[in-house]
Design a protein around this motif. Structure first.
Motif, PDB file in Angstrom:
ATOM      1  N   PRO A 260       0.805  -1.233   0.000  1.00 22.43           N
ATOM      2  CA  PRO A 260       0.000   0.000   0.000  1.00 22.43           C
ATOM      3  C   PRO A 260       0.836   1.279   0.000  1.00 22.43           C
ATOM      4  N   SER A 261       2.116   1.192   0.354  1.00 25.47           N
ATOM      5  CA  SER A 261       2.884   2.438   0.364  1.00 25.47           C
ATOM      6  C   SER A 261       3.722   2.617  -0.900  1.00 25.47           C
ATOM      7  N   LEU A 262       3.522   1.722  -1.881  1.00 26.15           N
ATOM      8  CA  LEU A 262       4.218   1.884  -3.160  1.00 26.15           C
ATOM      9  C   LEU A 262       3.552   2.999  -3.969  1.00 26.15           C
ATOM     10  N   VAL A 263       4.270   4.109  -4.171  1.00 26.51           N
ATOM     11  CA  VAL A 263       3.676   5.222  -4.944  1.00 26.51           C
ATOM     12  C   VAL A 263       4.505   5.593  -6.167  1.00 26.51           C
ATOM     13  N   ARG A 264       5.756   5.143  -6.247  1.00 26.42           N
ATOM     14  CA  ARG A 264       6.669   5.449  -7.359  1.00 26.42           C
ATOM     15  C   ARG A 264       7.070   6.926  -7.360  1.00 26.42           C
ATOM     16  N   GLY A 265       8.283   7.155  -7.822  1.00 22.32           N
ATOM     17  CA  GLY A 265       8.843   8.490  -7.730  1.00 22.32           C
ATOM     18  C   GLY A 265       8.532   9.437  -8.878  1.00 22.32           C
ATOM     19  N   LEU A 266       7.763   8.974  -9.855  1.00 24.97           N
ATOM     20  CA  LEU A 266       7.506   9.834 -11.008  1.00 24.97           C
ATOM     21  C   LEU A 266       6.037  10.243 -10.997  1.00 24.97           C
ATOM     22  N   ASP A 267       5.777  11.482 -11.335  1.00 34.60           N
ATOM     23  CA  ASP A 267       4.417  12.021 -11.214  1.00 34.60           C
ATOM     24  C   ASP A 267       3.408  11.446 -12.195  1.00 34.60           C
ATOM     25  N   TYR A 268       3.894  10.879 -13.294  1.00 34.88           N
ATOM     26  CA  TYR A 268       2.936  10.560 -14.360  1.00 34.88           C
ATOM     27  C   TYR A 268       2.132   9.280 -14.137  1.00 34.88           C
ATOM     28  N   TYR A 269       2.462   8.520 -13.091  1.00 32.22           N
ATOM     29  CA  TYR A 269       1.721   7.270 -12.887  1.00 32.22           C
ATOM     30  C   TYR A 269       0.332   7.472 -12.298  1.00 32.22           C
ATOM     31  N   GLY A 270      -0.581   6.548 -12.618  1.00 34.69           N
ATOM     32  CA  GLY A 270      -1.917   6.491 -12.030  1.00 34.69           C
ATOM     33  C   GLY A 270      -2.396   5.056 -12.111  1.00 34.69           C
ATOM     34  N   LYS A 271      -3.413   4.720 -11.339  1.00 27.67           N
ATOM     35  CA  LYS A 271      -3.908   3.328 -11.280  1.00 27.67           C
ATOM     36  C   LYS A 271      -2.792   2.362 -10.878  1.00 27.67           C
ATOM     37  N   THR A 272      -2.505   1.374 -11.752  1.00 27.65           N
ATOM     38  CA  THR A 272      -1.569   0.322 -11.372  1.00 27.65           C
ATOM     39  C   THR A 272      -0.117   0.799 -11.299  1.00 27.65           C
ATOM     40  N   VAL A 273       0.569   0.485 -10.210  1.00 26.77           N
ATOM     41  CA  VAL A 273       2.025   0.661 -10.154  1.00 26.77           C
ATOM     42  C   VAL A 273       2.633  -0.632  -9.613  1.00 26.77           C
ATOM     43  N   PHE A 274       3.858  -0.922 -10.045  1.00 24.91           N
ATOM     44  CA  PHE A 274       4.490  -2.152  -9.551  1.00 24.91           C
ATOM     45  C   PHE A 274       6.009  -2.025  -9.530  1.00 24.91           C
ATOM     46  N   GLU A 275       6.619  -2.857  -8.722  1.00 25.59           N
ATOM     47  CA  GLU A 275       8.078  -2.972  -8.682  1.00 25.59           C
ATOM     48  C   GLU A 275       8.443  -4.433  -8.485  1.00 25.59           C
ATOM     49  N   TRP A 276       9.516  -4.824  -9.149  1.00 25.22           N
ATOM     50  CA  TRP A 276      10.100  -6.148  -8.882  1.00 25.22           C
ATOM     51  C   TRP A 276      11.315  -5.915  -7.998  1.00 25.22           C
ATOM     52  N   VAL A 277      11.309  -6.509  -6.818  1.00 24.52           N
ATOM     53  CA  VAL A 277      12.406  -6.262  -5.876  1.00 24.52           C
ATOM     54  C   VAL A 277      13.109  -7.557  -5.510  1.00 24.52           C
ATOM     55  N   THR A 278      14.369  -7.407  -5.121  1.00 25.03           N
ATOM     56  CA  THR A 278      15.148  -8.555  -4.669  1.00 25.03           C
ATOM     57  C   THR A 278      15.843  -8.191  -3.361  1.00 25.03           C
ATOM     58  N   ASP A 279      16.084  -9.187  -2.527  1.00 27.85           N
ATOM     59  CA  ASP A 279      16.830  -8.915  -1.284  1.00 27.85           C
ATOM     60  C   ASP A 279      18.304  -9.312  -1.443  1.00 27.85           C
ATOM     61  N   LYS A 280      18.701  -9.592  -2.690  1.00 30.03           N
ATOM     62  CA  LYS A 280      20.078 -10.077  -2.918  1.00 30.03           C
ATOM     63  C   LYS A 280      21.073  -8.955  -3.256  1.00 30.03           C
ATOM     64  N   LEU A 281      20.578  -7.733  -3.405  1.00 25.07           N
ATOM     65  CA  LEU A 281      21.467  -6.655  -3.861  1.00 25.07           C
ATOM     66  C   LEU A 281      21.564  -5.497  -2.866  1.00 25.07           C
ATOM     67  N   GLY A 282      21.293  -5.772  -1.590  1.00 22.78           N
ATOM     68  CA  GLY A 282      21.366  -4.701  -0.609  1.00 22.78           C
ATOM     69  C   GLY A 282      20.295  -3.664  -0.849  1.00 22.78           C
ATOM     70  N   SER A 283      20.647  -2.392  -0.655  1.00 22.93           N
ATOM     71  CA  SER A 283      19.587  -1.376  -0.701  1.00 22.93           C
ATOM     72  C   SER A 283      19.191  -0.990  -2.125  1.00 22.93           C
ATOM     73  N   GLN A 284      19.954  -1.429  -3.122  1.00 26.77           N
ATOM     74  CA  GLN A 284      19.550  -1.159  -4.519  1.00 26.77           C
ATOM     75  C   GLN A 284      18.720  -2.345  -5.018  1.00 26.77           C
ATOM     76  N   GLY A 285      17.600  -2.595  -4.361  1.00 31.59           N
ATOM     77  CA  GLY A 285      16.874  -3.847  -4.571  1.00 31.59           C
ATOM     78  C   GLY A 285      15.814  -3.837  -5.649  1.00 31.59           C
ATOM     79  N   THR A 286      15.508  -2.661  -6.229  1.00 30.59           N
ATOM     80  CA  THR A 286      14.473  -2.643  -7.261  1.00 30.59           C
ATOM     81  C   THR A 286      15.103  -2.874  -8.625  1.00 30.59           C
ATOM     82  N   VAL A 287      14.703  -3.955  -9.256  1.00 28.28           N
ATOM     83  CA  VAL A 287      15.295  -4.314 -10.546  1.00 28.28           C
ATOM     84  C   VAL A 287      14.461  -3.754 -11.693  1.00 28.28           C
TER      85      VAL A 287
END
Ligand code: ATP
Ligand code: MG
Length: 432
Positions: A260-287
Motif C-alpha cells: 500500500p505504500s508503493l507510490v513510485r517516484g515519477l508524477d505521471y503514474y496512475g492506477k496500477t504501479v508495480f516494482e520487482w524487488v530482490t533482497d540479494k542486492l542490498g539497498s539497490q533492490g528494485t530491478v
C-alpha cells in the motif's frame, strides 16, 4: 602527466563483461519480440522541458538528479534520466499515437534500451550512467494490458532463471483526483507531526506529500502508521480495474504482494504501479519498476492516449545473475574453437579458420602472437573455448592436427584426437 579517468559513476564495459551483457540483452529482446513489441531508439539528449513536464518538478529526478546544461545556442538540454518521456515525445512527433491514421497508429507496443543519466551517489547498483530496457504500451486502457506488461517482465525473469530471487510488489494509486484528496488529508495529518519527520519529508510536505509514503526513515514510517490510507480513497472504477489486473496475474500464476505504500517516484503514474524487488542486492533492490500513465501523452501535448510500461535496470539484473551464479557457462566462451600453431603453421591456421567460419559458422580465433605450445594453451583456455586445435610439427609431419577438449571428452574415453583437416571438419560437422 596524469592519465585521464572516466567520470565517476560512468563505467566502461570491458571485453570480459560484454558477453554477459550481450546475453542478457539478446534474451530480453527475444522475450519482447515474443510479445509483439517493436524497438524504438531516441536521442540521448532532449529539451529539459520534456522531463520537467512529464516526470514532475517536485521529484528526486528533476530536483536533483538531472544532467542539465545550456548548449551553444543557450537552449537548456538534459541527458535523458529515463526512457518513457522520450518515447512518448518521439511517438507523438512521428504521429504514431493517433487513432485511425494509416502508418502505425495506436495501439503501439514499443521497447527501448540504452543509457540513462542521473547525478546520484554512485554505489553498487547505482550509477550515474546506467542502462535500462523499457517497454511502453499505448492506446489500450484495459487492465489486461497492465497485466501483460507485468507478464513481459515475468517472462524475462523466467528466461534468465532469476524468478526465485525477485518478488512483485503491486499497488493501485487511483486517479489524480483521488490522490489530490488523499494528499490533502495526508498533509493535514502530517503537518501536526512535522517536527518529527525526516528532513526530506519535511520539505516534501508542501510540495509532494505522497512521496513521504516511501520515505526510508524509520521515524517517518512510524508516524505514517496512523496516517490516512490511499486505498481508502480509490474510486470504484479504479478498484475494479485493479481487481482485474490481479485476476489476470492470478490466472497466469504470477504471485505478488500488495504494497500500500508503493507510490513510485515519477508524477505521471496512475492506477496500477508495480516494482520487482530482490533482497540479494542490498539497498539497490528494485530491478524493474513501472505502471500505468494514462495522462502523460496529453500532458505532453498529444491527444489523450492511455499508456502503461516499465523500466528495467540492466546493471542490477546483471549483478543479480552474477551474485546468484546464474550465468550459463557458454556465455563466457569467447570462441567455439581456438587454434594454437607453431610459427611455420600460422598461415595454414588462418586458412583453416577461414574455412571453419564460412562452412561451419564457427567462431574461431587463431593464435598469432607466437610463443610455445604451453603459453598458447594458456591463452586458449583464457577464452574458455570448448575446443582447441594444435598445429605442431610433431603431428603435422603425418598431415595431422591435434584437437583437444578442456571440459570433457571428445569421444568416449578421450579428450584429444589426431585427425587430418578433413577428419576435423567431419568431427565438427557431426558435433553440430
Ligand atoms: P531507485 O529507487 O533505486 O532510485 P527509481 O525509482 O529511481 O529507483 P526508476 O526511475 O523507476 O528507478 O527506474 C527503473 C529502474 O532503473 C530501477 O528499478 C533500477 O533498476 C534502475 N535504476 C534507476 N536508477 C538507477 C541508477 N542510478 N543506477 C542503476 N540503475 C538504476
Ligand atoms: Mg532513484
Amino acid at each position: 602527466m596524469k592519465n585521464i579517468q572516466a567520470i565517476r559513476g560512468m563505467n566502461d564495459l570491458l571485453p570480459e563483461q560484454s558477453p554477459l551483457w550481450q546475453y542478457v540483452e539478446a534474451e530480453i529482446a527475444d522475450v519482447l519480440a515474443s510479445y509483439g513489441y517493436n524497438e524504438i531508439r531516441t536521442p540521448i539528449l532532449e529539451q529539459t522541458e520534456l522531463f520537467k513536464r512529464s516526470i514532475g518538478e517536485v521529484t528526486d529526478i528533476v530536483e536533483k538528479e538531472m544532467y542539465t546544461f545550456d548548449d551553444r545556442n543557450g537552449d537548456s538540454l538534459t541527458l535523458r534520466p529515463e526512457g518513457t518521456a522520450s518515447t512518448v515525445r518521439a511517438a507523438e512527433q512521428a504521429g504514431i499515437l493517433s487513432a485511425g491514421r494509416g502508418r502505425g497508429s495506436i495501439p503501439q507496443r514499443l521497447w527501448y534500451c540504452g543509457p540513462m543519466f542521473r547525478h546520484e551517489k554512485p554505489q553498487k547498483g547505482r550509477l550515474r550512467q546506467f542502462h535500462q530496457f523499457g517497454i511502453e504500451a499505448f492506446g489500450m486502457p484495459g487492465a489486461e494490458v497492465d497485466a501483460e506488461v507485468i507478464l513481459v517482465s515475468n517472462a524475462i525473469w523466467q528466461v534468465l532463471g532469476v524468478s526465485e530471487a525477485v518478488t512483485l510488489e503491486l499497488n493501485s494509486i487511483g486517479s489524480s483526483e483521488d490522490r489530490a484528496k488523499f494528499g490533502k488529508d495526508l498533509y493535514d495529518y502530517l503537518v501536526g507531526h512535522k517536527e518529527s519527520l525526516d528532513e526530506d519529508s519535511q520539505r516534501r510536505l508542501d510540495s509532494n506529500p505522497l512521496r513521504i509514503l516511501d520515505s526510508k526513515d524509520e521515524g517517518t514510517q512510524k508516524i505514517l502508521e496512523g496516517a490516512p490510507k490511499l486505498v481508502d480513497y480509490i474510486n470504484e472504477e479504479d478498484q475494479i480495474h485493479f481487481a482485474k489486473v490481479r485476476e489476470v496475474l492470478d490466472r497466469a500464476g504470477v504471485s505478488y504482494r500488495i504494497n500500500p505504500s508503493l507510490v513510485r517516484g515519477l508524477d505521471y503514474y496512475g492506477k496500477t504501479v508495480f516494482e520487482w524487488v530482490t533482497d540479494k542486492l542490498g539497498s539497490q533492490g528494485t530491478v524493474c519498476a513501472g505502471g500505468r500513465y494514462d495522462g502523460l501523452v496529453a500532458q505532453l501535448g498529444g491527444d489523450a492516449t492511455p499508456g502503461v510500461g516499465f523500466g528495467l535496470g540492466i546493471e542490477r539484473l546483471v549483478l543479480l545473475l552474477e551474485t546468484l551464479e546464474l550465468v550459463p557457462d557458454w556465455v563466457y566462451q569467447q570462441v567455439d574453437l581456438y587454434v594454437c600453431a607453431e610459427a611455420q603453421y600460422v598461415a595454414d591456421a588462418m586458412i583453416l579458420a577461414e574455412q571453419l567460419r564460412s562452412e561451419l559458422a564457427l567462431r574461431v580465433r587463431v593464435h598469432a602472437n607466437g610463443g610455445g605450445m604451453k603459453s598458447q594453451t594458456k591463452a586458449a583456455q583464457k577464452t574458455n573455448a570448448p575446443l582447441v586445435v594444435f598445429m605442431q610439427e610433431r603431428d603435422m609431419v603425418d598431415g595431422k592436427l591435434m584437437i583437444r577438449s578442456y571440459d570433457g571428452e571428445l569421444v568416449e574415453g578421450q579428450d584429444q584426437l589426431n585427425v587430418t583437416v578433413d577428419g576435423l571438419i567431419d568431427f565438427l560437422t557431426e558435433g553440430q
